[in-house]
Design a protein around this motif. Structure first.
Motif, PDB file in Angstrom:
ATOM      1  N   LEU A  70      28.777  56.841  39.393  1.00 57.82           N
ATOM      2  CA  LEU A  70      27.405  57.273  39.160  1.00 57.82           C
ATOM      3  C   LEU A  70      26.449  56.115  39.326  1.00 57.82           C
ATOM      4  CD1 LEU A  70      26.021  56.267  36.274  1.00 57.82           C
ATOM      5  CD2 LEU A  70      27.537  57.961  35.311  1.00 57.82           C
ATOM      6  N   PHE A  71      25.219  56.441  39.643  1.00 55.89           N
ATOM      7  CA  PHE A  71      24.112  55.493  39.571  1.00 55.89           C
ATOM      8  C   PHE A  71      22.897  56.257  39.088  1.00 55.89           C
ATOM      9  CE2 PHE A  71      23.727  56.979  44.006  1.00 55.89           C
ATOM     10  CZ  PHE A  71      22.371  57.250  44.111  1.00 55.89           C
ATOM     11  N   CYS A  72      21.908  55.528  38.596  1.00 53.05           N
ATOM     12  CA  CYS A  72      20.672  56.140  38.139  1.00 53.05           C
ATOM     13  C   CYS A  72      19.532  55.693  39.037  1.00 53.05           C
ATOM     14  CB  CYS A  72      20.379  55.745  36.696  1.00 53.05           C
ATOM     15  SG  CYS A  72      21.636  56.325  35.544  1.00 53.05           S
ATOM     16  N   ALA A  73      18.666  56.627  39.394  1.00 49.95           N
ATOM     17  CA  ALA A  73      17.540  56.337  40.280  1.00 49.95           C
ATOM     18  C   ALA A  73      16.256  56.898  39.687  1.00 49.95           C
ATOM     19  CB  ALA A  73      17.785  56.934  41.667  1.00 49.95           C
ATOM     20  N   ASP A  74      15.205  56.126  39.753  1.00 50.10           N
ATOM     21  CA  ASP A  74      13.896  56.485  39.227  1.00 50.10           C
ATOM     22  C   ASP A  74      13.283  57.632  40.037  1.00 50.10           C
ATOM     23  OD1 ASP A  74      11.105  56.482  38.567  1.00 50.10           O
ATOM     24  OD2 ASP A  74      11.253  54.380  37.979  1.00 50.10           O
ATOM     25  N   HIS A  75      12.712  58.606  39.320  1.00 46.13           N
ATOM     26  CA  HIS A  75      12.030  59.718  40.001  1.00 46.13           C
ATOM     27  C   HIS A  75      10.862  59.231  40.865  1.00 46.13           C
ATOM     28  CE1 HIS A  75      14.210  62.798  37.946  1.00 46.13           C
ATOM     29  NE2 HIS A  75      13.707  62.528  36.775  1.00 46.13           N
ATOM     30  N   ASN A  76      10.235  58.108  40.468  1.00 49.08           N
ATOM     31  CA  ASN A  76       9.077  57.601  41.194  1.00 49.08           C
ATOM     32  C   ASN A  76       9.455  56.728  42.384  1.00 49.08           C
ATOM     33  OD1 ASN A  76       7.125  58.809  39.514  1.00 49.08           O
ATOM     34  ND2 ASN A  76       7.467  57.220  37.986  1.00 49.08           N
ATOM     35  N   GLY A  77      10.745  56.460  42.556  1.00 52.41           N
ATOM     36  CA  GLY A  77      11.177  55.668  43.697  1.00 52.41           C
ATOM     37  C   GLY A  77      11.007  56.443  44.990  1.00 52.41           C
ATOM     38  N   ARG A  78      10.843  55.713  46.085  1.00 52.42           N
ATOM     39  CA  ARG A  78      10.662  56.376  47.377  1.00 52.42           C
ATOM     40  C   ARG A  78      11.982  56.552  48.121  1.00 52.42           C
ATOM     41  NH1 ARG A  78       6.273  52.251  48.598  1.00 52.42           N
ATOM     42  NH2 ARG A  78       7.969  51.455  49.851  1.00 52.42           N
ATOM     43  N   THR A  79      12.979  55.752  47.813  1.00 49.87           N
ATOM     44  CA  THR A  79      14.203  55.745  48.612  1.00 49.87           C
ATOM     45  C   THR A  79      15.212  56.795  48.185  1.00 49.87           C
ATOM     46  OG1 THR A  79      13.866  53.383  48.956  1.00 49.87           O
ATOM     47  CG2 THR A  79      16.030  54.258  49.502  1.00 49.87           C
ATOM     48  N   TRP A  80      15.409  56.982  46.891  1.00 52.41           N
ATOM     49  CA  TRP A  80      16.418  57.925  46.425  1.00 52.41           C
ATOM     50  C   TRP A  80      16.214  59.327  47.005  1.00 52.41           C
ATOM     51  CZ3 TRP A  80      20.506  60.291  45.625  1.00 52.41           C
ATOM     52  CH2 TRP A  80      20.606  61.437  44.840  1.00 52.41           C
ATOM     53  N   PRO A  81      14.990  59.885  47.028  1.00 49.25           N
ATOM     54  CA  PRO A  81      14.846  61.219  47.621  1.00 49.25           C
ATOM     55  C   PRO A  81      15.308  61.274  49.081  1.00 49.25           C
ATOM     56  CG  PRO A  81      12.880  60.661  46.376  1.00 49.25           C
ATOM     57  CD  PRO A  81      13.721  59.415  46.434  1.00 49.25           C
ATOM     58  N   ARG A  82      15.134  60.173  49.799  1.00 52.13           N
ATOM     59  CA  ARG A  82      15.565  60.133  51.201  1.00 52.13           C
ATOM     60  C   ARG A  82      17.097  60.125  51.291  1.00 52.13           C
ATOM     61  NH1 ARG A  82      12.406  55.759  54.513  1.00 52.13           N
ATOM     62  NH2 ARG A  82      13.173  57.083  56.199  1.00 52.13           N
ATOM     63  N   GLY A 146      15.270  62.339  31.705  1.00 47.56           N
ATOM     64  CA  GLY A 146      14.000  61.660  31.489  1.00 47.56           C
ATOM     65  C   GLY A 146      13.315  61.371  32.815  1.00 47.56           C
ATOM     66  N   ASP A 147      12.973  60.095  33.038  1.00 47.98           N
ATOM     67  CA  ASP A 147      12.284  59.721  34.271  1.00 47.98           C
ATOM     68  C   ASP A 147      13.237  59.283  35.378  1.00 47.98           C
ATOM     69  OD1 ASP A 147      13.034  57.260  33.241  1.00 47.98           O
ATOM     70  OD2 ASP A 147      10.992  56.522  32.955  1.00 47.98           O
ATOM     71  N   HIS A 148      14.524  59.533  35.203  1.00 46.53           N
ATOM     72  CA  HIS A 148      15.533  59.161  36.203  1.00 46.53           C
ATOM     73  C   HIS A 148      16.429  60.352  36.543  1.00 46.53           C
ATOM     74  CE1 HIS A 148      14.375  55.050  35.564  1.00 46.53           C
ATOM     75  NE2 HIS A 148      15.300  54.613  36.391  1.00 46.53           N
ATOM     76  N   ASP A 149      17.112  60.240  37.669  1.00 45.89           N
ATOM     77  CA  ASP A 149      18.206  61.143  38.020  1.00 45.89           C
ATOM     78  C   ASP A 149      19.508  60.373  37.815  1.00 45.89           C
ATOM     79  OD1 ASP A 149      16.645  63.284  38.812  1.00 45.89           O
ATOM     80  OD2 ASP A 149      16.707  62.767  40.943  1.00 45.89           O
ATOM     81  N   VAL A 150      20.480  61.028  37.207  1.00 49.90           N
ATOM     82  CA  VAL A 150      21.829  60.483  37.124  1.00 49.90           C
ATOM     83  C   VAL A 150      22.592  61.113  38.282  1.00 49.90           C
ATOM     84  CG1 VAL A 150      23.923  60.267  35.745  1.00 49.90           C
ATOM     85  CG2 VAL A 150      21.676  60.258  34.613  1.00 49.90           C
ATOM     86  N   VAL A 151      22.967  60.288  39.235  1.00 45.26           N
ATOM     87  CA  VAL A 151      23.596  60.754  40.468  1.00 45.26           C
ATOM     88  C   VAL A 151      25.093  60.499  40.393  1.00 45.26           C
ATOM     89  CG1 VAL A 151      23.637  60.538  42.977  1.00 45.26           C
ATOM     90  CG2 VAL A 151      21.497  60.135  41.717  1.00 45.26           C
ATOM     91  N   VAL A 152      25.874  61.560  40.481  1.00 42.75           N
ATOM     92  CA  VAL A 152      27.326  61.438  40.484  1.00 42.75           C
ATOM     93  C   VAL A 152      27.804  61.588  41.921  1.00 42.75           C
ATOM     94  CG1 VAL A 152      29.505  62.385  39.607  1.00 42.75           C
ATOM     95  CG2 VAL A 152      27.459  62.395  38.151  1.00 42.75           C
TER      96      VAL A 152
END
Length: 195
Positions: A70-82, A146-152
């Motif tokens: 897993l990793f956690c990524a900020d909802h406000n980040g631009r890269t994770w959605p990509r 919260g303000d992050h996604d937990v990505v598995v």
């Protein structure tokens, strides 16, 4: 032997505690969580044929069977959605001497891959050079927290890529052994959104 009635037995629950206690403010929470040393990674992927990536300190193994990370990524980040759109990612575990790579992917400024030597893995993912480990995975599940996604991610392949010591992030700095570890630049870290 005396038996207490249910009314006289003290109970506690999740709502018990000081009524006036407030949750920690973000700066206090950040400072406290900084007491936990973590490794530093760069999560990479491809979106619309373009390599993308971001620095990430929230990375962990989850399960052996099936192999999950897993990793956690900020909802406000631009890269994770990509990366999420592509459904596949690579976690590159940085070595202690790769501060320049960390700075590059931790900043919201500039093109991350410009002038950087890297390879395309057999999974079609950007694989950074001289890292300690590469973990190639498919997005298996995403949980909003919260303000992050937990990505598995379900692990496809592990590549031990190098030897040496890992990069450590501790109390807002790189390293723990030096009397004065290198400070993380103000333009990178909690100020920029990892992800």
């Amino acid at each position: 032997m005396a038996v207490e009635s249910a009314e006289s037995v003290p109970t506690s629950g999740p709502d018990d505690g000081p009524v006036d206690a407030a949750p920690p403010a973000p700066p206090e929470f950040r400072r406290a969580m900084g007491m936990f040393a973590s490794g530093v990674t760069v999560v990479t992927g491809v979106d619309d044929g373009e390599p993308v990536g971001f620095a990430c300190q929230s990375f962990a193994s989850v399960s052996l069977e099936p192999p999950l990370v897993l990793f956690c990524a900020d909802h406000n980040g631009r890269t994770w959605p990509r990366i999420r759109r592509s459904g596949r990612f690579c976690v590159n575990v940085l070595a202690e001497d790769q501060v320049d790579v960390c700075d590059r992917f931790g900043s919201s400024r500039g093109k991350k891959f410009d002038g950087l030597d890297w390879d395309t893995s057999r999974w079609g993912l950007p694989a950074l050079r001289d890292v300690l480990l590469r973990v190639h995975a498919d997005v298996y599940d995403v949980h909003v927290a919260g303000d992050h996604d937990v990505v598995v991610g379900r692990v496809l392949e592990l590549e031990s890529a190098g030897e040496g010591h890992p990069m450590i992030f501790y109390r807002g700095r790189f390293g723990i052994d030096e009397p004065r570890p290198r400070l993380v630049p103000n333009l990178w870290g909690w100020g920029d959104h990892w992800g």
